[in-house]
Design a protein around this motif. Sequence first.
Motif, PDB file in Angstrom:
ATOM      1  N   ALA A 157       0.834  -1.210   0.000  1.00  0.00           N
ATOM      2  CA  ALA A 157       0.000   0.000   0.000  1.00  0.00           C
ATOM      3  C   ALA A 157       0.869   1.260   0.000  1.00  0.00           C
ATOM      4  CB  ALA A 157      -0.935  -0.005   1.204  1.00  0.00           C
ATOM      5  N   ILE A 158       1.944   1.244   0.754  1.00  0.00           N
ATOM      6  CA  ILE A 158       2.845   2.394   0.798  1.00  0.00           C
ATOM      7  C   ILE A 158       3.574   2.536  -0.532  1.00  0.00           C
ATOM      8  CG2 ILE A 158       4.870   3.371   1.965  1.00  0.00           C
ATOM      9  CD1 ILE A 158       3.771   1.892   4.533  1.00  0.00           C
ATOM     10  N   ALA A 159       3.969   1.400  -1.123  1.00  0.00           N
ATOM     11  CA  ALA A 159       4.609   1.441  -2.441  1.00  0.00           C
ATOM     12  C   ALA A 159       3.681   2.069  -3.474  1.00  0.00           C
ATOM     13  CB  ALA A 159       5.018   0.031  -2.875  1.00  0.00           C
ATOM     14  N   ILE A 160       2.433   1.654  -3.489  1.00  0.00           N
ATOM     15  CA  ILE A 160       1.459   2.195  -4.442  1.00  0.00           C
ATOM     16  C   ILE A 160       1.261   3.693  -4.206  1.00  0.00           C
ATOM     17  CG2 ILE A 160      -0.981   2.141  -5.096  1.00  0.00           C
ATOM     18  CD1 ILE A 160      -0.795  -0.966  -4.616  1.00  0.00           C
ATOM     19  N   ALA A 161       1.204   4.102  -2.949  1.00  0.00           N
ATOM     20  CA  ALA A 161       1.048   5.529  -2.633  1.00  0.00           C
ATOM     21  C   ALA A 161       2.226   6.349  -3.155  1.00  0.00           C
ATOM     22  CB  ALA A 161       0.887   5.720  -1.128  1.00  0.00           C
ATOM     23  N   ALA A 162       3.388   5.720  -3.262  1.00  0.00           N
ATOM     24  CA  ALA A 162       4.580   6.400  -3.769  1.00  0.00           C
ATOM     25  C   ALA A 162       4.695   6.303  -5.290  1.00  0.00           C
ATOM     26  CB  ALA A 162       5.830   5.817  -3.121  1.00  0.00           C
ATOM     27  N   GLY A 163       3.760   5.597  -5.922  1.00  0.00           N
ATOM     28  CA  GLY A 163       3.789   5.464  -7.373  1.00  0.00           C
ATOM     29  C   GLY A 163       4.667   4.339  -7.876  1.00  0.00           C
ATOM     30  N   THR A 164       4.927   3.364  -7.040  1.00  0.00           N
ATOM     31  CA  THR A 164       5.733   2.219  -7.450  1.00  0.00           C
ATOM     32  C   THR A 164       4.978   0.941  -7.087  1.00  0.00           C
ATOM     33  OG1 THR A 164       7.976   1.268  -7.414  1.00  0.00           O
ATOM     34  CG2 THR A 164       7.145   2.176  -5.328  1.00  0.00           C
ATOM     35  N   SER A 165       5.664  -0.185  -7.027  1.00  0.00           N
ATOM     36  CA  SER A 165       4.988  -1.445  -6.722  1.00  0.00           C
ATOM     37  C   SER A 165       5.917  -2.379  -5.957  1.00  0.00           C
ATOM     38  CB  SER A 165       4.517  -2.130  -8.011  1.00  0.00           C
ATOM     39  OG  SER A 165       5.626  -2.646  -8.715  1.00  0.00           O
ATOM     40  N   LEU A 166       5.313  -3.381  -5.371  1.00  0.00           N
ATOM     41  CA  LEU A 166       6.074  -4.397  -4.647  1.00  0.00           C
ATOM     42  C   LEU A 166       7.065  -5.106  -5.582  1.00  0.00           C
ATOM     43  CD1 LEU A 166       5.857  -5.145  -1.660  1.00  0.00           C
ATOM     44  CD2 LEU A 166       4.355  -7.015  -2.293  1.00  0.00           C
ATOM     45  N   ALA A 167       6.738  -5.169  -6.863  1.00  0.00           N
ATOM     46  CA  ALA A 167       7.602  -5.840  -7.842  1.00  0.00           C
ATOM     47  C   ALA A 167       8.962  -5.159  -7.990  1.00  0.00           C
ATOM     48  CB  ALA A 167       6.906  -5.896  -9.200  1.00  0.00           C
ATOM     49  N   LYS A 168       9.070  -3.922  -7.546  1.00  0.00           N
ATOM     50  CA  LYS A 168      10.332  -3.185  -7.664  1.00  0.00           C
ATOM     51  C   LYS A 168      11.119  -3.176  -6.357  1.00  0.00           C
ATOM     52  CE  LYS A 168       8.744  -0.343 -11.446  1.00  0.00           C
ATOM     53  NZ  LYS A 168       8.577   1.019 -11.949  1.00  0.00           N
ATOM     54  N   THR A 169      10.768  -4.084  -5.457  1.00  0.00           N
ATOM     55  CA  THR A 169      11.458  -4.157  -4.169  1.00  0.00           C
ATOM     56  C   THR A 169      12.892  -4.613  -4.366  1.00  0.00           C
ATOM     57  OG1 THR A 169       9.379  -4.651  -3.055  1.00  0.00           O
ATOM     58  CG2 THR A 169      11.401  -5.156  -1.855  1.00  0.00           C
ATOM     59  N   VAL A 170      13.810  -3.854  -3.785  1.00  0.00           N
ATOM     60  CA  VAL A 170      15.243  -4.121  -3.893  1.00  0.00           C
ATOM     61  C   VAL A 170      15.737  -4.909  -2.684  1.00  0.00           C
ATOM     62  CG1 VAL A 170      17.511  -2.991  -4.009  1.00  0.00           C
ATOM     63  CG2 VAL A 170      15.555  -1.998  -5.210  1.00  0.00           C
ATOM     64  N   LYS A 171      15.207  -4.570  -1.488  1.00  0.00           N
ATOM     65  CA  LYS A 171      15.712  -5.170  -0.247  1.00  0.00           C
ATOM     66  C   LYS A 171      14.621  -5.167   0.800  1.00  0.00           C
ATOM     67  CE  LYS A 171      19.053  -5.837   3.091  1.00  0.00           C
ATOM     68  NZ  LYS A 171      18.264  -6.280   4.204  1.00  0.00           N
ATOM     69  N   THR A 172      14.545  -6.229   1.567  1.00  0.00           N
ATOM     70  CA  THR A 172      13.649  -6.271   2.718  1.00  0.00           C
ATOM     71  C   THR A 172      14.431  -6.710   3.952  1.00  0.00           C
ATOM     72  OG1 THR A 172      12.968  -8.574   2.405  1.00  0.00           O
ATOM     73  CG2 THR A 172      11.618  -6.882   1.323  1.00  0.00           C
ATOM     74  N   THR A 173      13.908  -6.308   5.084  1.00  0.00           N
ATOM     75  CA  THR A 173      14.373  -6.823   6.362  1.00  0.00           C
ATOM     76  C   THR A 173      13.134  -7.342   7.067  1.00  0.00           C
ATOM     77  OG1 THR A 173      16.142  -5.189   6.460  1.00  0.00           O
ATOM     78  CG2 THR A 173      15.568  -6.299   8.518  1.00  0.00           C
ATOM     79  N   VAL A 174      13.189  -8.584   7.493  1.00  0.00           N
ATOM     80  CA  VAL A 174      12.050  -9.237   8.131  1.00  0.00           C
ATOM     81  C   VAL A 174      12.438  -9.600   9.558  1.00  0.00           C
ATOM     82  CG1 VAL A 174      10.449 -11.180   8.012  1.00  0.00           C
ATOM     83  CG2 VAL A 174      11.358 -10.194   5.897  1.00  0.00           C
ATOM     84  N   LEU A 175      11.580  -9.227  10.494  1.00  0.00           N
ATOM     85  CA  LEU A 175      11.767  -9.587  11.896  1.00  0.00           C
ATOM     86  C   LEU A 175      10.643 -10.540  12.276  1.00  0.00           C
ATOM     87  CD1 LEU A 175      12.395  -5.984  13.225  1.00  0.00           C
ATOM     88  CD2 LEU A 175      14.102  -7.640  12.474  1.00  0.00           C
ATOM     89  N   VAL A 176      10.989 -11.661  12.877  1.00  0.00           N
ATOM     90  CA  VAL A 176       9.988 -12.639  13.309  1.00  0.00           C
ATOM     91  C   VAL A 176      10.296 -13.054  14.747  1.00  0.00           C
ATOM     92  CG1 VAL A 176       9.534 -13.530  10.982  1.00  0.00           C
ATOM     93  CG2 VAL A 176      11.279 -14.620  12.379  1.00  0.00           C
ATOM     94  N   THR A 177       9.275 -13.443  15.464  1.00  0.00           N
ATOM     95  CA  THR A 177       9.488 -13.887  16.844  1.00  0.00           C
ATOM     96  C   THR A 177       9.657 -15.395  16.958  1.00  0.00           C
ATOM     97  OG1 THR A 177       7.113 -13.975  17.246  1.00  0.00           O
ATOM     98  CG2 THR A 177       8.245 -11.918  17.846  1.00  0.00           C
ATOM     99  N   ASP A 178       9.480 -16.119  15.837  1.00  0.00           N
ATOM    100  CA  ASP A 178       9.611 -17.581  15.869  1.00  0.00           C
ATOM    101  C   ASP A 178      10.196 -18.072  14.551  1.00  0.00           C
ATOM    102  OD1 ASP A 178       9.468 -20.306  16.193  1.00  0.00           O
ATOM    103  OD2 ASP A 178       7.292 -20.378  16.432  1.00  0.00           O
ATOM    104  N   LEU A 179      11.513 -18.183  14.519  1.00  0.00           N
ATOM    105  CA  LEU A 179      12.200 -18.595  13.294  1.00  0.00           C
ATOM    106  C   LEU A 179      11.982 -20.068  12.964  1.00  0.00           C
ATOM    107  CD1 LEU A 179      13.824 -17.036  11.236  1.00  0.00           C
ATOM    108  CD2 LEU A 179      15.902 -17.643  12.465  1.00  0.00           C
TER     109      LEU A 179
END
Length: 124
Positions: free
Chosen positions: A58-80
């Motif tokens: 939703a934030i990507a779309i608001a910025a005029g881009t898309s999830l398909a153009k994601t370069v990098k993510t950081t994921v935090l989880v409480t149960d690996l």
Amino acid sequence: MAAITTDKAPPAVGPYSQGIVAGGLLFVSGQLPIDPKTGELPEDMLQQMRQCLANVEAIAIAAGTSLAKTVKTTVLVTDLSRFSEFNEIYGRAFAAPYPARACYEVSALPRGAKVEIEAVIALS
């Protein structure tokens, strides 16, 4: 720099922006699995993963881009220990070439969330 804000993702709960555009990139702040319509978190970790990704998108779309153009993510989880299940949902959200990613297990996240995702997304 320009701030990106949308009501299709949960509002910032502190002194930060949902997203910042700078240097041709969108930097999306860590998104908790909060449903922006209800303010609630799903119970299940996998549903939380889907909601986090929907919030980033939703934030990507608001910025005029898309999830398909994601370069990098950081994921935090409480149960690996549920990494393979998480990886399956994550893999459906992106296509090759997949974004670079870091994934960390943490002891706790705000509001008792089980997942949080931040992203860097290209604008063009």
